[in-house]
Design a protein around this motif. Structure first.
Motif, PDB file in Angstrom:
ATOM      1  N   LYS A 102       0.817  -1.258   0.180  1.00 41.19           N
ATOM      2  CA  LYS A 102       0.106   0.036   0.141  1.00 41.19           C
ATOM      3  C   LYS A 102       0.894   1.404   0.113  1.00 41.19           C
ATOM      4  N   GLU A 103       1.974   1.362   0.719  1.00 41.24           N
ATOM      5  CA  GLU A 103       3.042   2.731   0.414  1.00 41.24           C
ATOM      6  C   GLU A 103       3.562   2.713  -0.707  1.00 41.24           C
ATOM      7  N   LEU A 104       3.584   1.878  -1.628  1.00 45.06           N
ATOM      8  CA  LEU A 104       4.171   2.287  -2.890  1.00 45.06           C
ATOM      9  C   LEU A 104       3.355   3.669  -3.549  1.00 45.06           C
ATOM     10  N   TYR A 105       3.913   4.335  -3.971  1.00 44.17           N
ATOM     11  CA  TYR A 105       3.405   5.720  -4.433  1.00 44.17           C
ATOM     12  C   TYR A 105       3.175   5.505  -6.045  1.00 44.17           C
ATOM     13  N   GLY A 106       1.996   5.461  -6.317  1.00 43.33           N
ATOM     14  CA  GLY A 106       1.643   5.500  -7.931  1.00 43.33           C
ATOM     15  C   GLY A 106       1.582   4.110  -8.408  1.00 43.33           C
ATOM     16  N   ARG A 107       1.255   3.160  -7.391  1.00 44.80           N
ATOM     17  CA  ARG A 107       1.058   1.708  -8.055  1.00 44.80           C
ATOM     18  C   ARG A 107      -0.043   1.589  -8.708  1.00 44.80           C
ATOM     19  N   SER A 108      -1.079   2.375  -8.523  1.00 43.74           N
ATOM     20  CA  SER A 108      -2.335   2.376  -9.584  1.00 43.74           C
ATOM     21  C   SER A 108      -1.927   2.740 -11.037  1.00 43.74           C
ATOM     22  N   PHE A 109      -1.155   3.683 -11.092  1.00 44.58           N
ATOM     23  CA  PHE A 109      -0.683   4.002 -12.465  1.00 44.58           C
ATOM     24  C   PHE A 109       0.367   3.053 -12.982  1.00 44.58           C
ATOM     25  N   VAL A 110       1.095   2.598 -12.314  1.00 45.81           N
ATOM     26  CA  VAL A 110       2.007   1.634 -12.983  1.00 45.81           C
ATOM     27  C   VAL A 110       1.173   0.372 -13.177  1.00 45.81           C
ATOM     28  N   THR A 111       0.017  -0.145 -12.321  1.00 46.02           N
ATOM     29  CA  THR A 111      -0.530  -1.182 -12.794  1.00 46.02           C
ATOM     30  C   THR A 111      -1.287  -1.042 -13.822  1.00 46.02           C
ATOM     31  N   ALA A 112      -1.896   0.149 -14.297  1.00 41.61           N
ATOM     32  CA  ALA A 112      -2.547   0.546 -15.472  1.00 41.61           C
ATOM     33  C   ALA A 112      -1.725   0.499 -16.618  1.00 41.61           C
ATOM     34  N   LEU A 113      -0.369   1.016 -16.555  1.00 46.26           N
ATOM     35  CA  LEU A 113       0.609   0.662 -17.800  1.00 46.26           C
ATOM     36  C   LEU A 113       0.695  -0.711 -17.881  1.00 46.26           C
ATOM     37  N   PHE A 114       0.790  -1.712 -17.007  1.00 49.44           N
ATOM     38  CA  PHE A 114       1.094  -3.038 -17.265  1.00 49.44           C
ATOM     39  C   PHE A 114      -0.404  -3.604 -18.102  1.00 49.44           C
ATOM     40  N   VAL A 115      -1.453  -3.187 -17.346  1.00 50.15           N
ATOM     41  CA  VAL A 115      -2.703  -3.732 -18.026  1.00 50.15           C
ATOM     42  C   VAL A 115      -2.980  -2.815 -19.485  1.00 50.15           C
ATOM     43  N   PHE A 116      -2.318  -1.964 -19.695  1.00 49.20           N
ATOM     44  CA  PHE A 116      -2.351  -1.559 -21.103  1.00 49.20           C
ATOM     45  C   PHE A 116      -1.633  -2.457 -22.350  1.00 49.20           C
ATOM     46  N   THR A 117      -0.586  -2.934 -21.993  1.00 56.02           N
ATOM     47  CA  THR A 117       0.068  -4.015 -22.577  1.00 56.02           C
ATOM     48  C   THR A 117      -0.843  -5.431 -22.923  1.00 56.02           C
ATOM     49  N   LEU A 118      -1.891  -5.411 -22.287  1.00 57.66           N
ATOM     50  CA  LEU A 118      -2.597  -6.670 -22.413  1.00 57.66           C
ATOM     51  C   LEU A 118      -3.514  -6.347 -23.694  1.00 57.66           C
ATOM     52  N   PHE A 119      -3.770  -5.156 -24.012  1.00 57.45           N
ATOM     53  CA  PHE A 119      -4.442  -4.642 -25.076  1.00 57.45           C
ATOM     54  C   PHE A 119      -3.920  -4.336 -26.400  1.00 57.45           C
ATOM     55  N   ALA A 148       9.451 -12.944 -20.829  1.00 55.52           N
ATOM     56  CA  ALA A 148      10.188 -13.059 -19.367  1.00 55.52           C
ATOM     57  C   ALA A 148       9.102 -12.906 -18.482  1.00 55.52           C
ATOM     58  N   VAL A 149       7.904 -12.295 -18.618  1.00 55.07           N
ATOM     59  CA  VAL A 149       6.808 -11.898 -17.371  1.00 55.07           C
ATOM     60  C   VAL A 149       5.455 -11.783 -18.381  1.00 55.07           C
ATOM     61  N   ALA A 150       4.416 -12.367 -17.689  1.00 52.21           N
ATOM     62  CA  ALA A 150       3.087 -12.138 -18.249  1.00 52.21           C
ATOM     63  C   ALA A 150       2.235 -11.141 -17.407  1.00 52.21           C
ATOM     64  N   VAL A 151       1.768 -10.031 -17.837  1.00 53.10           N
ATOM     65  CA  VAL A 151       0.921  -9.217 -17.014  1.00 53.10           C
ATOM     66  C   VAL A 151       0.059  -9.800 -16.403  1.00 53.10           C
ATOM     67  N   TRP A 152      -0.998 -10.906 -16.977  1.00 48.94           N
ATOM     68  CA  TRP A 152      -2.047 -11.492 -16.292  1.00 48.94           C
ATOM     69  C   TRP A 152      -1.349 -11.989 -14.842  1.00 48.94           C
ATOM     70  N   ASN A 153      -0.314 -12.728 -15.206  1.00 49.83           N
ATOM     71  CA  ASN A 153      -0.004 -13.637 -13.841  1.00 49.83           C
ATOM     72  C   ASN A 153       0.674 -12.612 -12.795  1.00 49.83           C
ATOM     73  N   ILE A 154       1.079 -11.250 -13.247  1.00 51.34           N
ATOM     74  CA  ILE A 154       1.412 -10.438 -12.262  1.00 51.34           C
ATOM     75  C   ILE A 154       0.261  -9.858 -11.586  1.00 51.34           C
ATOM     76  N   ILE A 155      -0.924  -9.718 -12.133  1.00 52.20           N
ATOM     77  CA  ILE A 155      -1.989  -9.474 -11.394  1.00 52.20           C
ATOM     78  C   ILE A 155      -2.559 -10.633 -10.503  1.00 52.20           C
ATOM     79  N   ILE A 156      -2.389 -11.871 -10.996  1.00 50.23           N
ATOM     80  CA  ILE A 156      -2.566 -13.036 -10.076  1.00 50.23           C
ATOM     81  C   ILE A 156      -1.965 -12.913  -8.846  1.00 50.23           C
ATOM     82  N   MET A 157      -0.646 -12.966  -8.893  1.00 51.44           N
ATOM     83  CA  MET A 157       0.016 -12.816  -7.776  1.00 51.44           C
ATOM     84  C   MET A 157       0.223 -11.719  -6.844  1.00 51.44           C
ATOM     85  N   ARG A 158      -0.213 -10.472  -7.543  1.00 56.93           N
ATOM     86  CA  ARG A 158      -0.344  -9.276  -6.493  1.00 56.93           C
ATOM     87  C   ARG A 158      -1.623  -9.353  -5.499  1.00 56.93           C
TER      88      ARG A 158
END
Length: 294
Positions: A102-119, A148-158
């Motif tokens: 929770k203390e990571l600043y801007g994590r929602s923005f970073v997550t949105a950038l990751f999700v963008f690559t899914l589309f 090297a990484v799959a965004v969907w798996n990042i979301i699941i692990m997070r």
């Protein structure tokens, strides 16, 4: 014991009947392929094989393993799978753990950038040019680094880190003097065995079955993975069918190709199928990630 009514008993019966039907639907094709791979190919082609092998022969397996590229392909695939899965897990953990804090600043923005690559993606040609510019063409890194990484798996692990590992445990570790890396290695990862097992299964199966990237980036046969070698064997057997002359030669080629195809399916999928019993309990728990728990 609560006494079941007639309606309850009928419901349980219907559920069990449906589950048995699903089991047969899923299991029978696997059993049939195994039976067909060791049966007389003539009887397989004529539809005489159902539940038991007839005219047992291992001719298909002999033809497949007579190809020297098979063992090389097996070794390459094992290497790509082990190394690629390790890279995948490390990269996924390094991305998912910070995003779960929770203390990571801007994590929602970073997550949105990751999700963008899914589309949206760069496409095959730009990706190939990038891999070529980095000097990875015809190297094993071309099969590992771009995936090297799959965004969907990042979301699941997070999600698992957020919902299944209480923040109070991490806070108490901080009070005891642990830094973020120590919390990850000593607290989070030991409690995250289910999701690690699920991610290992997802990534390893993807690497084991992958052939398209090898087809695009690899030019040396000594670097071919198993799936690419087996693909060539199937193509060669089909070509023999088309160029065979005479009815006897054509029939022989068809039977040989049929035997090879079933043997290839077993050889390619047996190692992956052997993984599931050992990871089943973790896999089942991993499927409930994100579910509403009462």
């Amino acid at each position: 014991m609560v006494k079941q009514s007639f309606g309850d008993k009928m419901f349980v019966f219907i559920v069990h009947a449906l589950l048995i039907l699903v089991l047969i639907t899923v299991l029978y094709p696997l059993v049939f392929v195994l039976i067909a791979s060791i049966s007389d190919p003539g009887k397989v082609v004529n539809g005489e094989i159902w539940l038991w092998p007839e005219g047992i022969t291992f001719h298909g397996y002999e033809k497949v393993f007579r190809n020297k590229d098979i063992l090389t392909g097996y070794a390459n695939t094992i290497l790509y799978t082990l190394l690629g899965t390790c890279v995948n897990l490390i990269m996924t953990i390094c991305a998912a753990y910070p995003l779960s804090r929770k203390e990571l600043y801007g994590r929602s923005f970073v997550t949105a950038l990751f999700v963008f690559t899914l589309f949206f993606s760069g496409g095959l040609i730009p990706t190939y040019l990038l891999v070529k510019k980095l000097g990875m063409v015809n190297t094993m890194w071309a099969l590992i680094i771009p995936n090297a990484v799959a965004v969907w798996n990042i979301i699941i692990m997070r999600t698992f880190f957020q919902q299944s590992i209480p923040g109070e445990i991490q806070e108490s570790a901080q009070i005891d003097g642990c830094n973020n890396l120590q919390i990850l290695l000593r607290i989070v990862l030991p409690l995250a065995l289910p999701i690690l097992a699920v991610m290992t299964l997802f990534y390893s199966v993807a690497h084991w079955n992958s052939y398209f990237n090898a087809l695009i980036y690899l030019t040396g046969r000594e670097k071919y993975p198993l799936q690419l070698v087996l693909r060539e064997i199937l193509i060669q057997s089909n070509m023999k069918d088309m160029v065979a002359s005479g009815e006897e030669s054509l029939a022989k080629s068809v039977m040989e190709a049929e035997s090879i195809k079933y043997a290839v399916v077993i050889i390619a999928n047996l190692p992956v199928l052997m993984m599931y019993p050992f990871l089943q309990r973790y896999f089942t728990k991993g499927l409930t990630i994100g579910a509403v728990k009462g």
